[in-house]
Design an enzyme around this catalytic site. Structure first.
Site, PDB file in Angstrom:
ATOM      1  N   SER A   1     -40.712  26.656  10.675  1.00  0.00           N
ATOM      2  CA  SER A   1     -40.284  26.421  11.943  1.00  0.00           C
ATOM      3  C   SER A   1     -40.985  28.373  12.212  1.00  0.00           C
ATOM      4  O   SER A   1     -41.695  28.612  11.558  1.00  0.00           O
ATOM      5  CB  SER A   1     -39.049  27.827  10.898  1.00  0.00           C
ATOM      6  OG  SER A   1     -38.051  28.385  12.037  1.00  0.00           O
TER       7      SER A   1
ATOM      8  N   TYR B   1     -35.437  32.674   3.529  1.00  0.00           N
ATOM      9  CA  TYR B   1     -35.703  31.026   4.674  1.00  0.00           C
ATOM     10  C   TYR B   1     -37.133  31.414   5.266  1.00  0.00           C
ATOM     11  O   TYR B   1     -37.969  30.711   5.179  1.00  0.00           O
ATOM     12  CB  TYR B   1     -35.082  31.036   5.780  1.00  0.00           C
ATOM     13  CG  TYR B   1     -35.044  29.937   6.433  1.00  0.00           C
ATOM     14  CD1 TYR B   1     -34.722  28.757   6.267  1.00  0.00           C
ATOM     15  CD2 TYR B   1     -35.105  30.331   7.636  1.00  0.00           C
ATOM     16  CE1 TYR B   1     -35.328  27.713   7.073  1.00  0.00           C
ATOM     17  CE2 TYR B   1     -35.694  29.091   8.832  1.00  0.00           C
ATOM     18  CZ  TYR B   1     -35.769  27.723   8.216  1.00  0.00           C
ATOM     19  OH  TYR B   1     -35.660  27.205   9.156  1.00  0.00           O
TER      20      TYR B   1
HETATM   21  N1  LIG Z   1     -31.866  24.227  13.420  1.00  0.00           N
HETATM   22  C1  LIG Z   1     -32.655  25.436  14.120  1.00  0.00           C
HETATM   23  O1  LIG Z   1     -32.669  25.936  15.183  1.00  0.00           O
HETATM   24  C2  LIG Z   1     -34.123  25.617  13.371  1.00  0.00           C
HETATM   25  C3  LIG Z   1     -35.172  26.420  13.494  1.00  0.00           C
HETATM   26  C4  LIG Z   1     -36.538  25.898  12.916  1.00  0.00           C
HETATM   27  C5  LIG Z   1     -36.737  24.864  12.061  1.00  0.00           C
HETATM   28  N2  LIG Z   1     -35.367  24.075  11.646  1.00  0.00           N
HETATM   29  C6  LIG Z   1     -35.827  23.259  10.445  1.00  0.00           C
HETATM   30  O2  LIG Z   1     -35.929  22.183  11.160  1.00  0.00           O
HETATM   31  C7  LIG Z   1     -35.452  21.136  10.276  1.00  0.00           C
HETATM   32  C8  LIG Z   1     -34.038  20.184   9.555  1.00  0.00           C
HETATM   33  O3  LIG Z   1     -33.157  21.157  10.225  1.00  0.00           O
HETATM   34  P1  LIG Z   1     -31.682  21.010  11.279  1.00  0.00           P
HETATM   35  O4  LIG Z   1     -31.503  22.316  12.424  1.00  0.00           O
HETATM   36  O5  LIG Z   1     -31.461  18.906  11.815  1.00  0.00           O
HETATM   37  O6  LIG Z   1     -30.846  21.352  10.254  1.00  0.00           O
HETATM   38  P2  LIG Z   1     -29.128  20.505   9.585  1.00  0.00           P
HETATM   39  O7  LIG Z   1     -28.731  19.267  10.087  1.00  0.00           O
HETATM   40  O8  LIG Z   1     -29.025  21.654   8.344  1.00  0.00           O
HETATM   41  O9  LIG Z   1     -30.656  19.201   9.086  1.00  0.00           O
HETATM   42  C9  LIG Z   1     -30.933  19.393   7.367  1.00  0.00           C
HETATM   43  C10 LIG Z   1     -31.033  18.347   6.452  1.00  0.00           C
HETATM   44  O10 LIG Z   1     -31.780  18.801   5.775  1.00  0.00           O
HETATM   45  C11 LIG Z   1     -30.949  17.928   4.376  1.00  0.00           C
HETATM   46  N3  LIG Z   1     -30.952  18.347   2.761  1.00  0.00           N
HETATM   47  C12 LIG Z   1     -30.402  19.853   2.906  1.00  0.00           C
HETATM   48  N4  LIG Z   1     -30.680  20.147   1.513  1.00  0.00           N
HETATM   49  C13 LIG Z   1     -30.896  19.167   0.837  1.00  0.00           C
HETATM   50  C14 LIG Z   1     -31.512  18.716  -0.118  1.00  0.00           C
HETATM   51  N5  LIG Z   1     -30.924  19.452  -1.560  1.00  0.00           N
HETATM   52  N6  LIG Z   1     -31.810  17.070  -0.772  1.00  0.00           N
HETATM   53  C15 LIG Z   1     -31.997  16.033   0.217  1.00  0.00           C
HETATM   54  N7  LIG Z   1     -31.387  16.781   1.868  1.00  0.00           N
HETATM   55  C16 LIG Z   1     -31.829  18.155   1.592  1.00  0.00           C
HETATM   56  C17 LIG Z   1     -29.321  18.017   5.037  1.00  0.00           C
HETATM   57  O11 LIG Z   1     -28.499  16.423   4.404  1.00  0.00           O
HETATM   58  P3  LIG Z   1     -28.009  16.506   3.015  1.00  0.00           P
HETATM   59  O12 LIG Z   1     -27.358  18.200   2.954  1.00  0.00           O
HETATM   60  O13 LIG Z   1     -27.728  15.479   3.411  1.00  0.00           O
HETATM   61  O14 LIG Z   1     -28.748  16.519   2.095  1.00  0.00           O
HETATM   62  C18 LIG Z   1     -29.884  18.244   6.188  1.00  0.00           C
HETATM   63  O15 LIG Z   1     -30.350  16.465   6.893  1.00  0.00           O
HETATM   64  C19 LIG Z   1     -35.568  22.151   8.408  1.00  0.00           C
HETATM   65  O16 LIG Z   1     -36.442  22.233   8.252  1.00  0.00           O
HETATM   66  C20 LIG Z   1     -35.382  23.377   9.337  1.00  0.00           C
HETATM   67  O17 LIG Z   1     -35.632  24.184   8.510  1.00  0.00           O
HETATM   68  C21 LIG Z   1     -34.357  23.994  12.418  1.00  0.00           C
END
Ligand SMILES: NC(=O)c1ccc[n+]([C@@H]2O[C@H](COP(=O)([O-])OP(=O)(O)OC[C@H]3O[C@@H](n4cnc5c(N)ncnc54)[C@H](OP(=O)(O)O)[C@@H]3O)[C@@H](O)[C@H]2O)c1
Length: 272
Positions: A133, A146
């Site tokens: 991120s 985080y």
């Molecule tokens: N959205 C943003 O603004 C943003 C910005 C910068 C970086 N990111 C990064 O992008 C990546 C994806 O995030 P996203 O935005 O797509 O969020 P999201 O929709 O909440 O997706 C997160 C994913 O991680 C999985 N996950 C969470 N805890 C887990 C666990 N204990 N075991 C296995 N799987 C787990 C969730 O699946 P389950 O709940 O089914 O386990 C879900 O598929 C992350 O690394 C996040 O830090 C996001």
């Protein structure tokens, strides 16, 4: 293999890898969503595998990689994408929550990479794409744990990249900015995000495209959008401006949260 494939960026990336003909292995906790995506991605002789797992339990990594190799014969690309965040004041977050965040956001990536590297060495090639991120490069208030996990992930990725240089295994870290996914709903358990974050958020497909591209990249860091790169650039070259922006963000959010901010310690189960 894409972790965190049940929603957001991971689901979009899995769809893109499958669309170009790759076999994909999907990892996440919600078995139903994984199975629905698996069924969607299977087409002709293109296979997809669903592996429900809680990545907080890092002991599962060896088995996840072993089952993948048993089923697909190899592992070309590992996308460590699963993670969660939690917007709160640091002193109100329990240490258990912070430890769980480190287990999912950092240790699971290390455990999966550690298990995949010998396989990739035997193949003579492979890519490890770690999704961090902008918060892994720039400090953000109210997201302290985080940001610490994402700083750790970037340090791990850059060091591993150097260690593996010349082995045929690439390590790339992708640094998205605000992206429209379930992340904000989950992370806003106690304190909401400022509306401006959601206003600027980009669709997950933008980051997914950068992940697919990153799997062939020789670069250490990839920014999927110009605004993500811009936040990094400002923090690096105009740190006073970056700090002023972050303090303004902190004060806006705390004002919005009002009385809700300052009550109970934050419990990880609220976000999951
Ligand atoms: N959205 C943003 O603004 C943003 C910005 C910068 C970086 N990111 C990064 O992008 C990546 C994806 O995030 P996203 O935005 O797509 O969020 P999201 O929709 O909440 O997706 C997160 C994913 O991680 C999985 N996950 C969470 N805890 C887990 C666990 N204990 N075991 C296995 N799987 C787990 C969730 O699946 P389950 O709940 O089914 O386990 C879900 O598929 C992350 O690394 C996040 O830090 C996001």
């Amino acid at each position: 293999m894409v972790t965190g494939a049940t929603s957001g960026i991971g689901r979009a990336a899995a769809r893109m890898f499958a669309a170009r003909g790759d076999q994909v292995v999907l990892v996440g906790r919600r078995a139903e969503q994984l199975e629905a995506l698996r069924a969607e991605l299977v087409h002709g002789d293109r296979r997809a595998l669903a592996m429900p797992a809680d990545l907080a339990d890092t002991a599962q990594a060896e088995e996840i990689i072993a089952r993948t190799v048993e089923s697909c014969g190899r592992i070309d690309i590992l996308v460590n994408n699963a993670a969660f965040g939690l917007q709160s004041r640091f002193e109100e977050m329990t240490l258990e929550t912070a430890a769980r965040m480190f287990a999912v956001n950092v240790l699971s990536c290390m455990a999966l990479a550690r298990a995949a590297i010998p396989v990739m060495r035997r193949q003579g090639s492979g890519s490890i794409v770690n999704v961090a991120s902008v918060g892994g490069l720039v400090a953000h208030p109210l997201n302290v744990a985080y940001c610490a996990t994402k700083h750790a992930l970037i340090g791990f990725s850059k060091s591993l990249r150097l260690e593996l240089k010349g082995s045929g295994i690439r390590v790339v870290v992708v640094c998205p900015g605000a992206t429209r996914t379930e992340f904000f709903e989950r992370a806003s358990a106690d304190i909401p995000f400022a509306p401006m974050i959601e206003r600027f958020a980009r669709p997950p497909e933008v980051v997914a495209r950068a992940i697919v591209k990153a799997s062939r990249s020789r670069r250490a860091l990839v920014f999927p959008t110009l605004d993500a790169w811009f936040l990094y650039f400002v923090d690096r070259w105009l740190p006073w401006l970056s700090e002023a922006g972050n303090l303004r963000y902190r004060d806006t959010v705390i004002r919005m949260a009002g009385a809700a901010c300052g009550s109970q310690p934050v419990d990880a189960s609220k976000t999951e």
